[in-house]
Design a protein around this motif. Structure first.
Motif, PDB file in Angstrom:
ATOM      1  N   GLU A  90       0.834  -1.203   0.000  1.00  0.00           N
ATOM      2  CA  GLU A  90       0.000   0.000   0.000  1.00  0.00           C
ATOM      3  C   GLU A  90       0.867   1.251   0.000  1.00  0.00           C
ATOM      4  O   GLU A  90       2.041   1.210   0.350  1.00  0.00           O
ATOM      5  CB  GLU A  90      -0.933   0.014   1.209  1.00  0.00           C
ATOM      6  CG  GLU A  90      -0.230   0.141   2.523  1.00  0.00           C
ATOM      7  CD  GLU A  90      -1.182   0.189   3.710  1.00  0.00           C
ATOM      8  OE1 GLU A  90      -0.819   0.844   4.707  1.00  0.00           O
ATOM      9  OE2 GLU A  90      -2.268  -0.407   3.654  1.00  0.00           O
ATOM     10  N   GLY A  91       0.245   2.361  -0.379  1.00  0.00           N
ATOM     11  CA  GLY A  91       0.914   3.651  -0.350  1.00  0.00           C
ATOM     12  C   GLY A  91       1.046   4.152   1.073  1.00  0.00           C
ATOM     13  O   GLY A  91       0.151   3.950   1.889  1.00  0.00           O
ATOM     14  N   CYS A  92       2.165   4.814   1.372  1.00  0.00           N
ATOM     15  CA  CYS A  92       2.412   5.356   2.716  1.00  0.00           C
ATOM     16  C   CYS A  92       2.242   6.867   2.774  1.00  0.00           C
ATOM     17  O   CYS A  92       2.007   7.418   3.843  1.00  0.00           O
ATOM     18  CB  CYS A  92       3.837   5.050   3.165  1.00  0.00           C
ATOM     19  SG  CYS A  92       4.150   3.327   3.481  1.00  0.00           S
ATOM     20  N   CYS A  93       2.410   7.543   1.666  1.00  0.00           N
ATOM     21  CA  CYS A  93       2.352   9.002   1.641  1.00  0.00           C
ATOM     22  C   CYS A  93       0.974   9.446   1.164  1.00  0.00           C
ATOM     23  O   CYS A  93       0.187   8.649   0.673  1.00  0.00           O
ATOM     24  CB  CYS A  93       3.439   9.556   0.718  1.00  0.00           C
ATOM     25  SG  CYS A  93       5.103   9.112   1.267  1.00  0.00           S
ATOM     26  N   LEU A  94       0.706  10.722   1.300  1.00  0.00           N
ATOM     27  CA  LEU A  94      -0.581  11.232   0.833  1.00  0.00           C
ATOM     28  C   LEU A  94      -0.756  10.983  -0.653  1.00  0.00           C
ATOM     29  O   LEU A  94      -1.842  10.687  -1.129  1.00  0.00           O
ATOM     30  CB  LEU A  94      -0.709  12.721   1.143  1.00  0.00           C
ATOM     31  CG  LEU A  94      -0.765  13.067   2.627  1.00  0.00           C
ATOM     32  CD1 LEU A  94      -0.789  14.577   2.819  1.00  0.00           C
ATOM     33  CD2 LEU A  94      -1.966  12.417   3.294  1.00  0.00           C
ATOM     34  N   ARG A  95       0.358  11.069  -1.409  1.00  0.00           N
ATOM     35  CA  ARG A  95       0.340  10.838  -2.861  1.00  0.00           C
ATOM     36  C   ARG A  95       1.519   9.935  -3.206  1.00  0.00           C
ATOM     37  O   ARG A  95       2.661  10.262  -2.909  1.00  0.00           O
ATOM     38  CB  ARG A  95       0.454  12.169  -3.601  1.00  0.00           C
ATOM     39  CG  ARG A  95       0.414  12.048  -5.100  1.00  0.00           C
ATOM     40  CD  ARG A  95       0.438  13.449  -5.740  1.00  0.00           C
ATOM     41  NE  ARG A  95       0.131  13.396  -7.138  1.00  0.00           N
ATOM     42  CZ  ARG A  95       1.052  13.218  -8.097  1.00  0.00           C
ATOM     43  NH1 ARG A  95       2.320  13.088  -7.787  1.00  0.00           N
ATOM     44  NH2 ARG A  95       0.686  13.185  -9.369  1.00  0.00           N
ATOM     45  N   ASN A  96       1.226   8.804  -3.837  1.00  0.00           N
ATOM     46  CA  ASN A  96       2.250   7.848  -4.250  1.00  0.00           C
ATOM     47  C   ASN A  96       2.043   7.565  -5.727  1.00  0.00           C
ATOM     48  O   ASN A  96       0.936   7.230  -6.126  1.00  0.00           O
ATOM     49  CB  ASN A  96       2.114   6.548  -3.456  1.00  0.00           C
ATOM     50  CG  ASN A  96       2.136   6.802  -1.963  1.00  0.00           C
ATOM     51  OD1 ASN A  96       3.182   6.905  -1.377  1.00  0.00           O
ATOM     52  ND2 ASN A  96       0.962   6.930  -1.361  1.00  0.00           N
ATOM     53  N   VAL A  97       3.088   7.715  -6.519  1.00  0.00           N
ATOM     54  CA  VAL A  97       2.990   7.432  -7.947  1.00  0.00           C
ATOM     55  C   VAL A  97       3.782   6.152  -8.219  1.00  0.00           C
ATOM     56  O   VAL A  97       4.961   6.050  -7.865  1.00  0.00           O
ATOM     57  CB  VAL A  97       3.539   8.596  -8.805  1.00  0.00           C
ATOM     58  CG1 VAL A  97       3.428   8.257 -10.290  1.00  0.00           C
ATOM     59  CG2 VAL A  97       2.800   9.897  -8.477  1.00  0.00           C
ATOM     60  N   VAL A  98       3.106   5.202  -8.829  1.00  0.00           N
ATOM     61  CA  VAL A  98       3.699   3.913  -9.147  1.00  0.00           C
ATOM     62  C   VAL A  98       3.599   3.714 -10.655  1.00  0.00           C
ATOM     63  O   VAL A  98       2.555   3.963 -11.254  1.00  0.00           O
ATOM     64  CB  VAL A  98       2.967   2.778  -8.394  1.00  0.00           C
ATOM     65  CG1 VAL A  98       3.514   1.415  -8.789  1.00  0.00           C
ATOM     66  CG2 VAL A  98       3.082   2.990  -6.884  1.00  0.00           C
ATOM     67  N   LEU A  99       4.701   3.295 -11.271  1.00  0.00           N
ATOM     68  CA  LEU A  99       4.721   2.992 -12.700  1.00  0.00           C
ATOM     69  C   LEU A  99       4.458   1.498 -12.853  1.00  0.00           C
ATOM     70  O   LEU A  99       5.093   0.684 -12.180  1.00  0.00           O
ATOM     71  CB  LEU A  99       6.070   3.373 -13.307  1.00  0.00           C
ATOM     72  CG  LEU A  99       6.520   4.820 -13.069  1.00  0.00           C
ATOM     73  CD1 LEU A  99       7.908   5.053 -13.642  1.00  0.00           C
ATOM     74  CD2 LEU A  99       5.518   5.796 -13.650  1.00  0.00           C
ATOM     75  N   GLU A 100       3.547   1.131 -13.759  1.00  0.00           N
ATOM     76  CA  GLU A 100       3.099  -0.257 -13.870  1.00  0.00           C
ATOM     77  C   GLU A 100       3.062  -0.743 -15.312  1.00  0.00           C
ATOM     78  O   GLU A 100       2.805   0.043 -16.220  1.00  0.00           O
ATOM     79  CB  GLU A 100       1.681  -0.401 -13.302  1.00  0.00           C
ATOM     80  CG  GLU A 100       1.520   0.073 -11.894  1.00  0.00           C
ATOM     81  CD  GLU A 100       0.087  -0.032 -11.394  1.00  0.00           C
ATOM     82  OE1 GLU A 100      -0.855  -0.155 -12.221  1.00  0.00           O
ATOM     83  OE2 GLU A 100      -0.099   0.028 -10.171  1.00  0.00           O
ATOM     84  N   MET A 101       3.292  -2.053 -15.472  1.00  0.00           N
ATOM     85  CA  MET A 101       3.051  -2.735 -16.750  1.00  0.00           C
ATOM     86  C   MET A 101       2.706  -4.179 -16.448  1.00  0.00           C
ATOM     87  O   MET A 101       3.060  -4.701 -15.393  1.00  0.00           O
ATOM     88  CB  MET A 101       4.263  -2.636 -17.689  1.00  0.00           C
ATOM     89  CG  MET A 101       5.354  -3.637 -17.428  1.00  0.00           C
ATOM     90  SD  MET A 101       6.588  -3.759 -18.749  1.00  0.00           S
ATOM     91  CE  MET A 101       7.476  -2.271 -18.533  1.00  0.00           C
ATOM     92  N   GLY A 102       2.031  -4.817 -17.356  1.00  0.00           N
ATOM     93  CA  GLY A 102       1.651  -6.213 -17.178  1.00  0.00           C
ATOM     94  C   GLY A 102       2.864  -7.133 -17.167  1.00  0.00           C
ATOM     95  O   GLY A 102       3.886  -6.867 -17.804  1.00  0.00           O
ATOM     96  N   LYS A 103       2.745  -8.228 -16.449  1.00  0.00           N
ATOM     97  CA  LYS A 103       3.818  -9.219 -16.341  1.00  0.00           C
ATOM     98  C   LYS A 103       4.195  -9.771 -17.709  1.00  0.00           C
ATOM     99  O   LYS A 103       5.371  -9.925 -18.010  1.00  0.00           O
ATOM    100  CB  LYS A 103       3.372 -10.353 -15.415  1.00  0.00           C
ATOM    101  CG  LYS A 103       4.393 -11.442 -15.244  1.00  0.00           C
ATOM    102  CD  LYS A 103       3.893 -12.544 -14.315  1.00  0.00           C
ATOM    103  CE  LYS A 103       4.937 -13.632 -14.186  1.00  0.00           C
ATOM    104  NZ  LYS A 103       4.483 -14.725 -13.314  1.00  0.00           N
ATOM    105  N   GLU A 104       3.196 -10.046 -18.544  1.00  0.00           N
ATOM    106  CA  GLU A 104       3.479 -10.614 -19.862  1.00  0.00           C
ATOM    107  C   GLU A 104       4.338  -9.657 -20.692  1.00  0.00           C
ATOM    108  O   GLU A 104       5.266 -10.082 -21.387  1.00  0.00           O
ATOM    109  CB  GLU A 104       2.187 -10.935 -20.620  1.00  0.00           C
ATOM    110  CG  GLU A 104       1.334 -11.984 -19.956  1.00  0.00           C
ATOM    111  CD  GLU A 104       0.451 -11.407 -18.841  1.00  0.00           C
ATOM    112  OE1 GLU A 104       0.242 -10.170 -18.793  1.00  0.00           O
ATOM    113  OE2 GLU A 104      -0.002 -12.197 -17.999  1.00  0.00           O
ATOM    114  N   ARG A 105       4.024  -8.389 -20.626  1.00  0.00           N
ATOM    115  CA  ARG A 105       4.784  -7.393 -21.389  1.00  0.00           C
ATOM    116  C   ARG A 105       6.208  -7.280 -20.851  1.00  0.00           C
ATOM    117  O   ARG A 105       7.157  -7.185 -21.622  1.00  0.00           O
ATOM    118  CB  ARG A 105       4.063  -6.032 -21.349  1.00  0.00           C
ATOM    119  CG  ARG A 105       4.643  -5.033 -22.288  1.00  0.00           C
ATOM    120  CD  ARG A 105       4.432  -5.461 -23.739  1.00  0.00           C
ATOM    121  NE  ARG A 105       5.131  -4.543 -24.619  1.00  0.00           N
ATOM    122  CZ  ARG A 105       5.516  -4.829 -25.837  1.00  0.00           C
ATOM    123  NH1 ARG A 105       5.243  -6.005 -26.365  1.00  0.00           N
ATOM    124  NH2 ARG A 105       6.151  -3.946 -26.565  1.00  0.00           N
TER     125      ARG A 105
END
Length: 186
Positions: A90-105
């Motif tokens: 989970e996010g700990c800060c008021l705003r957390n930015v996470v970069l994501e892509m699918g496992k297959e990709r």
């Protein structure tokens, strides 16, 4: 940030290929990035903020670790087995930015770029050895554990709520507050 995470430097062309695929997603404090019981099928990197891994013990949340910008966050058990995650991220800060892509990709890109596959192996080896090192660093008295945490993770001390840090150190937030004040004074 990712170039250093696995102990193997990624060439810029590989970083560029990853950047084209990674999608930003914003999470609020306490919002699940990976939910307990969910099959984790995304490759994620903390871009901004702090993430924490949490599990339940006797009905209470216990913090198992933190992820700073540049940290890959996946449920290893779920990622490799295809089974639901035992832990939550989970996010700990008021705003957390996470970069994501699918496992297959991500796996496709590892096939396209040998350097990425080497980096990923280095990352996994680094994580495995890191668990042992972390456990060695948090052994000792509570005061020693907090002092070590303050030295090695000052950015977390400055940005993450004390109850999350107390959970990680396995002490109460009240005791953490008193002990931190004393250590800062000394």
């Amino acid at each position: 940030m990712l170039r250093e995470e696995g102990g193997v430097e990624l060439p810029l062309r590989v970083v560029d290929a990853l950047a084209e695929e990674l999608e930003p997603r914003v999470y609020r404090r306490g919002e699940s990035i990976v939910a307990t019981g969910e099959v984790d099928c995304k490759f994620r990197v903390v871009f901004e903020g702090v993430a924490r891994t949490v599990y339940k013990l006797d009905g209470k949340d216990v913090t198992d670790g933190f992820g700073l910008p540049g940290t890959v966050i996946i449920s290893f058990q779920s990622w490799f087995s295809g089974q639901p995650a035992y832990t939550r991220v989970e996010g700990c800060c008021l705003r957390n930015v996470v970069l994501e892509m699918g496992k297959e990709r991500f796996e496709y890109l590892m096939g396209e770029y040998e350097e990425l596959a080497k980096w990923y192996r280095g990352y996994l080896e680094h994580q495995l050895s890191g668990y042992e090192m972390r456990n060695a660093k948090i052994n000792g008295s509570i005061e020693d554990r907090l002092r070590t945490f303050m030295i090695h993770r000052p950015e977390i001390m400055q940005t993450v709520p004390l109850q999350m840090i107390a959970s990680y150190l396995q002490i109460t937030p009240q005791y953490l507050s008193r002990l931190r004040k004393r250590l800062l004074r000394d």
